[in-house]
Design an enzyme around this catalytic site. Structure first.
Site, PDB file in Angstrom:
ATOM      1  N   HIS A 305     -21.824   8.957  16.772  1.00 45.34           N
ATOM      2  CA  HIS A 305     -21.697  10.396  16.504  1.00 45.34           C
ATOM      3  C   HIS A 305     -20.798  10.577  15.295  1.00 45.34           C
ATOM      4  O   HIS A 305     -19.844   9.825  15.120  1.00 45.34           O
ATOM      5  CB  HIS A 305     -21.087  11.107  17.728  1.00 45.34           C
ATOM      6  CG  HIS A 305     -21.295  12.574  17.706  1.00 45.34           C
ATOM      7  ND1 HIS A 305     -20.463  13.424  17.029  1.00 45.34           N
ATOM      8  CD2 HIS A 305     -22.271  13.333  18.253  1.00 45.34           C
ATOM      9  CE1 HIS A 305     -20.916  14.652  17.166  1.00 45.34           C
ATOM     10  NE2 HIS A 305     -22.009  14.628  17.895  1.00 45.34           N
ATOM     11  N   ASP A 363     -27.375  12.568  24.053  1.00 47.24           N
ATOM     12  CA  ASP A 363     -28.819  12.347  24.061  1.00 47.24           C
ATOM     13  C   ASP A 363     -29.220  11.099  24.823  1.00 47.24           C
ATOM     14  O   ASP A 363     -30.376  10.939  25.200  1.00 47.24           O
ATOM     15  CB  ASP A 363     -29.336  12.229  22.627  1.00 47.24           C
ATOM     16  CG  ASP A 363     -29.218  13.555  21.914  1.00 47.24           C
ATOM     17  OD1 ASP A 363     -29.449  14.575  22.573  1.00 47.24           O
ATOM     18  OD2 ASP A 363     -28.876  13.558  20.725  1.00 47.24           O
TER      19      ASP A 363
END
Ligand code: ACO
Length: 428
Positions: A305, A363
């Site tokens: 991320h 996700d």
């Protein structure tokens, strides 16, 4: 003491004001840099640049902390619900009982779409990706709801917000029904937001459909965990589109387009497809090696991320939901799930992933839950889009009511040819 920073370039020095946020690092205000020193700053990907003031969401990527209007995401996921978080994001505080009731009623009364939109859907090929349909249909809302496109009118802005939050689940469900050749299912105002969405996706007119409350709770949580994430790529896209004065439906369509990419919201679909491609636990080392290979473009989807250099706090909550849903559906030995669990274990122990602080993101688990609920992978990103709509619209509203709003207009470092003279075709 007011802080400032000074920057010397050539023979000139400029004092740059320093602004201290409620939380997070100080921010250098460089707005007068070009005027006084005749230089630009260079920051592709905005890795060190704050693009706006915002009082909505705060992330501490090192700690793995996410706050909406100051409230930790874990507390909201445990004690609140998606619609209450929508109110919080839009208005800045938790609602009273009466405010919540009024908000719930208003959103619920806007869930139907203009009947003529049904014809608009029918123009798409049946095999269109639902995200392609959503970009088109949400953009087209500006052609159906003229009475909420005047961005200078606070009431119209408010109505546009309600319409977007209320109608996105209807539009996403219609995109799904259209793709599988089933009739559109109208919203049901006696159901809560998440149950209504499941109903519109999974019921058919031929027989009754009961929404399972555990699945509805998991759906609500998925929506809540995706509601906002400060200045990510799609939110920044919405802000940039809105900075020119474009109407809110067009801006949200731009956000949906940006979200679609596999580095952003498309990662949930890409992640489940990757888990299926890996197929069995014994193939994991091969894929881990590929992810580490600089010459191979393959990346472990659902890992890493831009901001979190620790566990994504949303991923922790999502993992718990995944366990609940899989238990309910009686899924224990599903090969995709086995691959996911083992991949997570191996990656978290691997030096490459540890040193680069690559942790599973939201996700990684959301796709597993949505798959267990019966959604095809192509619907994962539309569900992310309908959940993020409240974040986009809250950020857009915040920007429009900011008196210092300017059209977003980045500068560049030009690397093309210097000025040269045109030559006649005959002489080239
Ligand atoms: N697998 C393997 N290596 C990775 C991964 C990954 N998933 N993510 C990052 N890396 C490596 C990069 O190769 C790079 O290595 P290097 O320093 O040796 O060159 C280093 O880690 C840093 O990566 P960057 O791409 O520079 O980090 P950035 O902040 O630009 O990217 C991103 C973040 C796009 C999320 C990236 O981690 C990625 O592509 N992940 C997979 C896609 C994904 O899951 N996206 C969902 C994001 S969350 C969301 O949108 C809700």
């Amino acid at each position: 003491m007011t802080k400032s920073a000074s920057l010397t370039f050539g023979d000139k020095t400029v004092d740059l004001p320093v602004r201290s946020p409620t939380a997070g690092p100080d921010v250098l205000d460089i707005r007068k840099l070009y005027g006084e020193l005749d230089v630009f700053t260079y920051d592709p990907g905005f890795t060190s640049t704050a693009s706006c003031d915002s009082a909505i969401t705060f992330i501490d990527g090192d700690k793995g902390e996410l706050l909406h209007r100051g409230y930790p995401i874990e507390q909201l996921a445990e004690q609140s619900c998606f619609l209450e978080v929508c109110y919080l994001l839009l208005y800045g505080d938790l609602p009273s009982k009466a405010q919540m009731e009024e908000f719930r009623t208003t959103v619920t009364r806007h869930t139907m779409v203009h009947e003529q939109m049904h014809n608009f859907f029918r123009g798409f090929r049946r095999d269109a990706h639902p995200m392609a349909t959503m970009v088109g249909v949400v953009g087209a809302m500006s052609a159906f709801y003229h009475d909420s496109t005047d961005i200078t009118d606070p009431h119209q802005r408010e109505v546009a917000s309600f319409r977007l939050i209320a109608k996105l689940p209807t539009i996403a469900a219609m995109a799904y029904k259209y793709a599988i050749g089933q009739p559109f299912v109208y919203p049901r105002n006696d159901l809560d937001y998440a149950s209504n969405f499941l109903h519109m996706c999974f019921s058919v007119p031929a027989e009754p459909y009961e929404v399972n409350p555990i699945l509805a709770k998991a759906m609500d949580r998925i929506m809540l965990l995706h509601a906002d994430h400060e200045q990510n790529a799609s939110t920044s896209t919405v802000r940039l589109a809105g900075s020119s004065g474009a109407n809110p439906f067009a801006c949200i369509a731009a956000g949906i387009a940006c979200l679609w990419g596999p580095a952003h919201g498309g990662a949930n679909q890409a992640c489940l497809e990757m888990l299926r491609e890996i197929g069995s636990v014994d193939r994991i080392p091969e894929f881990i090696e590929r992810a580490k290979d600089k010459n191979d473009p393959f990346r472990l989807m659902g890992f890493g991320h831009r901001v979190y250099k620790n566990f994504d706090p949303r991923a922790k909550v999502m993992k718990e939901s995944a366990d609940e849903v899989l238990e309910l559906m009686g899924i224990h030995n599903n090969p995709t799930l086995q691959v996911a669990k083992e991949l997570e274990r191996i990656a978290l122990e691997d030096e490459y992933f540890i040193s680069k602080k690559l942790y599973p993101n939201v996700d990684f688990y959301s796709g597993i839950i949505l798959d267990a609920m019966g959604f095809p992978t192509a619907m994962f990103t539309p569900i992310f889009a309908l959940s993020r709509t409240v974040g986009w619209i809250s950020q857009w509203k915040e920007m429009i009511s900011d008196p210092s709003l300017k059209i977003g207009r980045p500068r560049q470092l030009y690397t093309g040819p210097a000025r040269r003279d045109y030559t006649d075709l005959e002489t080239r």
